[in-house]
Design a protein around this motif. Structure first.
Motif, PDB file in Angstrom:
ATOM      1  N   ASP A  88     -17.889  88.870 126.101  1.00  0.00           N
ATOM      2  CA  ASP A  88     -17.017  87.837 126.686  1.00  0.00           C
ATOM      3  C   ASP A  88     -17.241  86.487 126.005  1.00  0.00           C
ATOM      4  OD1 ASP A  88     -15.981  89.717 128.334  1.00  0.00           O
ATOM      5  OD2 ASP A  88     -17.049  89.046 130.144  1.00  0.00           O
ATOM      6  N   ASP A  89     -18.519  86.164 125.741  1.00  0.00           N
ATOM      7  CA  ASP A  89     -18.815  84.887 125.080  1.00  0.00           C
ATOM      8  C   ASP A  89     -18.188  84.824 123.688  1.00  0.00           C
ATOM      9  OD1 ASP A  89     -20.179  83.798 127.120  1.00  0.00           O
ATOM     10  OD2 ASP A  89     -22.190  84.011 126.236  1.00  0.00           O
ATOM     11  N   GLU A  90     -18.322  85.922 122.958  1.00  0.00           N
ATOM     12  CA  GLU A  90     -17.756  85.954 121.604  1.00  0.00           C
ATOM     13  C   GLU A  90     -16.240  85.811 121.660  1.00  0.00           C
ATOM     14  OE1 GLU A  90     -21.034  88.803 119.339  1.00  0.00           O
ATOM     15  OE2 GLU A  90     -19.517  89.722 120.629  1.00  0.00           O
ATOM     16  N   MET A  91     -15.630  86.559 122.551  1.00  0.00           N
ATOM     17  CA  MET A  91     -14.166  86.523 122.673  1.00  0.00           C
ATOM     18  C   MET A  91     -13.702  85.113 123.049  1.00  0.00           C
ATOM     19  SD  MET A  91     -11.281  88.250 122.639  1.00  0.00           S
ATOM     20  CE  MET A  91     -11.289  90.000 123.067  1.00  0.00           C
ATOM     21  N   ASN A  92     -14.333  84.540 124.071  1.00  0.00           N
ATOM     22  CA  ASN A  92     -13.891  83.223 124.536  1.00  0.00           C
ATOM     23  C   ASN A  92     -14.143  82.141 123.488  1.00  0.00           C
ATOM     24  OD1 ASN A  92     -12.970  84.292 126.924  1.00  0.00           O
ATOM     25  ND2 ASN A  92     -14.954  84.066 127.959  1.00  0.00           N
ATOM     26  N   GLY A  93     -15.304  82.234 122.844  1.00  0.00           N
ATOM     27  CA  GLY A  93     -15.618  81.255 121.807  1.00  0.00           C
ATOM     28  C   GLY A  93     -14.630  81.343 120.661  1.00  0.00           C
ATOM     29  N   TYR A  94     -14.295  82.567 120.286  1.00  0.00           N
ATOM     30  CA  TYR A  94     -13.376  82.734 119.156  1.00  0.00           C
ATOM     31  C   TYR A  94     -11.971  82.245 119.505  1.00  0.00           C
ATOM     32  CZ  TYR A  94     -11.393  84.360 114.858  1.00  0.00           C
ATOM     33  OH  TYR A  94     -10.771  84.380 113.632  1.00  0.00           O
ATOM     34  N   LEU A  95     -11.529  82.594 120.691  1.00  0.00           N
ATOM     35  CA  LEU A  95     -10.185  82.151 121.100  1.00  0.00           C
ATOM     36  C   LEU A  95     -10.127  80.628 121.150  1.00  0.00           C
ATOM     37  CD1 LEU A  95      -9.383  84.757 123.891  1.00  0.00           C
ATOM     38  CD2 LEU A  95      -8.457  84.689 121.562  1.00  0.00           C
ATOM     39  N   ALA A  96     -11.208  80.009 121.657  1.00  0.00           N
ATOM     40  CA  ALA A  96     -11.233  78.546 121.767  1.00  0.00           C
ATOM     41  C   ALA A  96     -11.233  77.876 120.391  1.00  0.00           C
ATOM     42  CB  ALA A  96     -12.462  78.101 122.563  1.00  0.00           C
ATOM     43  N   SER A  97     -11.715  78.569 119.382  1.00  0.00           N
ATOM     44  CA  SER A  97     -11.768  77.981 118.034  1.00  0.00           C
ATOM     45  C   SER A  97     -10.371  77.809 117.444  1.00  0.00           C
ATOM     46  CB  SER A  97     -12.588  78.867 117.086  1.00  0.00           C
ATOM     47  OG  SER A  97     -11.816  80.003 116.684  1.00  0.00           O
ATOM     48  N   GLY A  98      -9.423  78.608 117.926  1.00  0.00           N
ATOM     49  CA  GLY A  98      -8.054  78.529 117.393  1.00  0.00           C
ATOM     50  C   GLY A  98      -7.899  79.207 116.041  1.00  0.00           C
ATOM     51  N   GLU A  99      -8.992  79.770 115.510  1.00  0.00           N
ATOM     52  CA  GLU A  99      -8.914  80.364 114.164  1.00  0.00           C
ATOM     53  C   GLU A  99      -8.004  81.585 114.095  1.00  0.00           C
ATOM     54  OE1 GLU A  99     -12.502  81.147 111.974  1.00  0.00           O
ATOM     55  OE2 GLU A  99     -13.211  79.092 112.181  1.00  0.00           O
ATOM     56  N   TRP A 100      -7.664  82.142 115.247  1.00  0.00           N
ATOM     57  CA  TRP A 100      -6.795  83.327 115.271  1.00  0.00           C
ATOM     58  C   TRP A 100      -5.351  82.981 114.890  1.00  0.00           C
ATOM     59  CZ3 TRP A 100      -2.876  82.389 118.656  1.00  0.00           C
ATOM     60  CH2 TRP A 100      -3.111  81.384 119.616  1.00  0.00           C
ATOM     61  N   GLN A 101      -5.013  81.700 114.969  1.00  0.00           N
ATOM     62  CA  GLN A 101      -3.616  81.308 114.765  1.00  0.00           C
ATOM     63  C   GLN A 101      -3.143  81.542 113.340  1.00  0.00           C
ATOM     64  OE1 GLN A 101      -2.527  77.437 116.515  1.00  0.00           O
ATOM     65  NE2 GLN A 101      -4.353  77.652 117.758  1.00  0.00           N
ATOM     66  N   GLY A 102      -1.977  82.158 113.218  1.00  0.00           N
ATOM     67  CA  GLY A 102      -1.368  82.365 111.900  1.00  0.00           C
ATOM     68  C   GLY A 102      -2.028  83.445 111.084  1.00  0.00           C
ATOM     69  N   LYS A 103      -2.876  84.273 111.718  1.00  0.00           N
ATOM     70  CA  LYS A 103      -3.571  85.315 110.958  1.00  0.00           C
ATOM     71  C   LYS A 103      -3.229  86.695 111.508  1.00  0.00           C
ATOM     72  CE  LYS A 103      -7.218  82.309 109.412  1.00  0.00           C
ATOM     73  NZ  LYS A 103      -7.421  81.276 110.432  1.00  0.00           N
ATOM     74  N   ALA A 104      -2.933  87.604 110.596  1.00  0.00           N
ATOM     75  CA  ALA A 104      -2.607  88.970 110.993  1.00  0.00           C
ATOM     76  C   ALA A 104      -3.778  89.577 111.759  1.00  0.00           C
ATOM     77  CB  ALA A 104      -2.299  89.802 109.748  1.00  0.00           C
ATOM     78  N   GLY A 105      -3.486  90.230 112.862  1.00  0.00           N
ATOM     79  CA  GLY A 105      -4.533  90.858 113.669  1.00  0.00           C
ATOM     80  C   GLY A 105      -5.294  89.857 114.528  1.00  0.00           C
ATOM     81  N   GLY A 106      -5.044  88.565 114.318  1.00  0.00           N
ATOM     82  CA  GLY A 106      -5.682  87.547 115.149  1.00  0.00           C
ATOM     83  C   GLY A 106      -7.089  87.158 114.726  1.00  0.00           C
ATOM     84  N   TYR A 107      -7.433  87.423 113.464  1.00  0.00           N
ATOM     85  CA  TYR A 107      -8.755  86.971 112.993  1.00  0.00           C
ATOM     86  C   TYR A 107      -8.707  86.661 111.496  1.00  0.00           C
ATOM     87  CZ  TYR A 107      -9.589  91.386 110.591  1.00  0.00           C
ATOM     88  OH  TYR A 107      -9.491  92.447 109.740  1.00  0.00           O
ATOM     89  N   GLY A 108      -9.703  85.887 111.051  1.00  0.00           N
ATOM     90  CA  GLY A 108      -9.845  85.606 109.629  1.00  0.00           C
ATOM     91  C   GLY A 108     -11.259  85.937 109.204  1.00  0.00           C
ATOM     92  N   ILE A 109     -11.381  86.848 108.242  1.00  0.00           N
ATOM     93  CA  ILE A 109     -12.716  87.287 107.788  1.00  0.00           C
ATOM     94  C   ILE A 109     -13.493  86.113 107.205  1.00  0.00           C
ATOM     95  CG2 ILE A 109     -11.969  87.937 105.431  1.00  0.00           C
ATOM     96  CD1 ILE A 109     -13.869  90.336 105.610  1.00  0.00           C
ATOM     97  N   GLN A 110     -12.770  85.147 106.638  1.00  0.00           N
ATOM     98  CA  GLN A 110     -13.405  84.024 105.924  1.00  0.00           C
ATOM     99  C   GLN A 110     -13.960  82.957 106.858  1.00  0.00           C
ATOM    100  OE1 GLN A 110     -10.219  84.755 106.199  1.00  0.00           O
ATOM    101  NE2 GLN A 110      -8.878  82.989 106.076  1.00  0.00           N
ATOM    102  N   GLY A 111     -13.756  83.109 108.165  1.00  0.00           N
ATOM    103  CA  GLY A 111     -14.226  82.099 109.107  1.00  0.00           C
ATOM    104  C   GLY A 111     -15.217  82.675 110.102  1.00  0.00           C
ATOM    105  N   LEU A 112     -15.146  82.178 111.339  1.00  0.00           N
ATOM    106  CA  LEU A 112     -16.086  82.601 112.387  1.00  0.00           C
ATOM    107  C   LEU A 112     -16.099  84.112 112.586  1.00  0.00           C
ATOM    108  CD1 LEU A 112     -15.197  79.885 115.068  1.00  0.00           C
ATOM    109  CD2 LEU A 112     -17.278  79.983 113.680  1.00  0.00           C
ATOM    110  N   ALA A 113     -14.947  84.751 112.397  1.00  0.00           N
ATOM    111  CA  ALA A 113     -14.850  86.197 112.640  1.00  0.00           C
ATOM    112  C   ALA A 113     -15.725  87.001 111.685  1.00  0.00           C
ATOM    113  CB  ALA A 113     -13.396  86.670 112.559  1.00  0.00           C
ATOM    114  N   GLY A 114     -16.201  86.362 110.620  1.00  0.00           N
ATOM    115  CA  GLY A 114     -17.152  87.049 109.752  1.00  0.00           C
ATOM    116  C   GLY A 114     -18.336  87.589 110.556  1.00  0.00           C
ATOM    117  N   ALA A 115     -18.664  86.916 111.643  1.00  0.00           N
ATOM    118  CA  ALA A 115     -19.786  87.332 112.501  1.00  0.00           C
ATOM    119  C   ALA A 115     -19.476  88.620 113.266  1.00  0.00           C
ATOM    120  CB  ALA A 115     -20.126  86.214 113.486  1.00  0.00           C
ATOM    121  N   PHE A 116     -18.213  89.034 113.274  1.00  0.00           N
ATOM    122  CA  PHE A 116     -17.834  90.251 114.020  1.00  0.00           C
ATOM    123  C   PHE A 116     -17.637  91.456 113.103  1.00  0.00           C
ATOM    124  CE2 PHE A 116     -15.241  87.018 116.705  1.00  0.00           C
ATOM    125  CZ  PHE A 116     -16.393  86.575 117.343  1.00  0.00           C
ATOM    126  N   LEU A 117     -17.805  91.254 111.791  1.00  0.00           N
ATOM    127  CA  LEU A 117     -17.406  92.301 110.838  1.00  0.00           C
ATOM    128  C   LEU A 117     -18.611  92.807 110.051  1.00  0.00           C
ATOM    129  CD1 LEU A 117     -14.204  90.450 109.529  1.00  0.00           C
ATOM    130  CD2 LEU A 117     -14.349  92.083 111.419  1.00  0.00           C
TER     131      LEU A 117
END
Ligand SMILES: Cc1cn([C@H]2C[C@H](O)[C@@H](COP(=O)(O)OP(=O)(O)OP(=O)(O)O)O2)c(=O)[nH]c1=O
Length: 191
Positions: free
Chosen positions: A129-158
């Protein structure tokens, strides 16, 4: 001969710059990105890259470079989420599984088109839940296919990928350089 990057994506401009290519002009394409009924992810990405390349106006002898990145969960296409709720739904679907990221690239000169697709596999951890909420709050999902960008914070999930990092980010550099060279662009002469 001019090179026109047909893309509104800042990632594509940065990735091209990484291999020493600076387009003469940037003209974002405006096309309908709605998938056709029962359209599969790879043909969808390939179709969009070509349609983008056709939609960008260019002079005779100009090269137009366009791409499309699509996240695929099996036969399902995950596009750019329209809001945070959709981004959350995409991330919940992707978490704990492997998915594919397809980036299709198309280079056009007049009526001729050179095109290729790069297909990568990506594993995303199941998000707390913390990861999901933190990521959504970052706004980095915007404009990216699948709702994440490997080059940013989401690197921590991959924890694992197989394929092309630049392709996942939006422009597979090896394929792009090869296509540009085929179309007659002096990829190495200007380096
Ligand atoms: C999966 C993934 C996608 N993306 C981005 C790349 C693309 O910009 C975007 C997918 O949307 P696209 O429709 O491919 O591209 P775009 O709308 O951003 O730009 P244009 O059509 O004008 O070229 O998702 C990342 O930045 N990192 C990633 O890890």
């Amino acid at each position: 001969m001019r090179l026109i990057l047909g893309s509104a994506s800042p990632r594509r401009k940065e990735l091209l710059a990484q291999i020493g290519i600076v387009p003469d002009l940037i003209l974002p394409p405006d096309i309908d990105e709605e998938p056709r009924k029962a359209e599969l992810p790879r043909p969808y990405a390939a179709r969009l890259a070509r349609e983008k390349a056709m939609a960008v106006e260019a002079g005779e002898g100009d090269l137009v470079l366009c791409a499309d990145t699509t996240v695929a969960l099996g036969r399902r296409i995950l596009g750019k989420p329209s809001d945070a709720a959709e981004a959350a739904a995409f991330l919940a679907l992707l978490g704990g599984r492997r998915h594919q990221v397809i980036t299709a690239v198309a280079v056009r000169c007049g009526a001729r088109i050179w095109a290729r697709e790069s297909v990568s596999a990506v594993k995303m951890k199941r998000l707390s839940d913390d990861e999901m909420n933190g990521y959504l709050a970052s706004g980095e999902w915007q404009g990216k296919a699948g709702g994440y960008g490997i080059q940013g914070l989401a690197g921590a999930f991959l924890p694992w990928i197989s394929g092309s990092y630049s392709g996942i980010m939006g422009l597979p550099l090896a394929e792009t350089a090869a296509l540009l060279a085929s179309a007659g662009w002096p990829v190495w002469r200007q380096a």
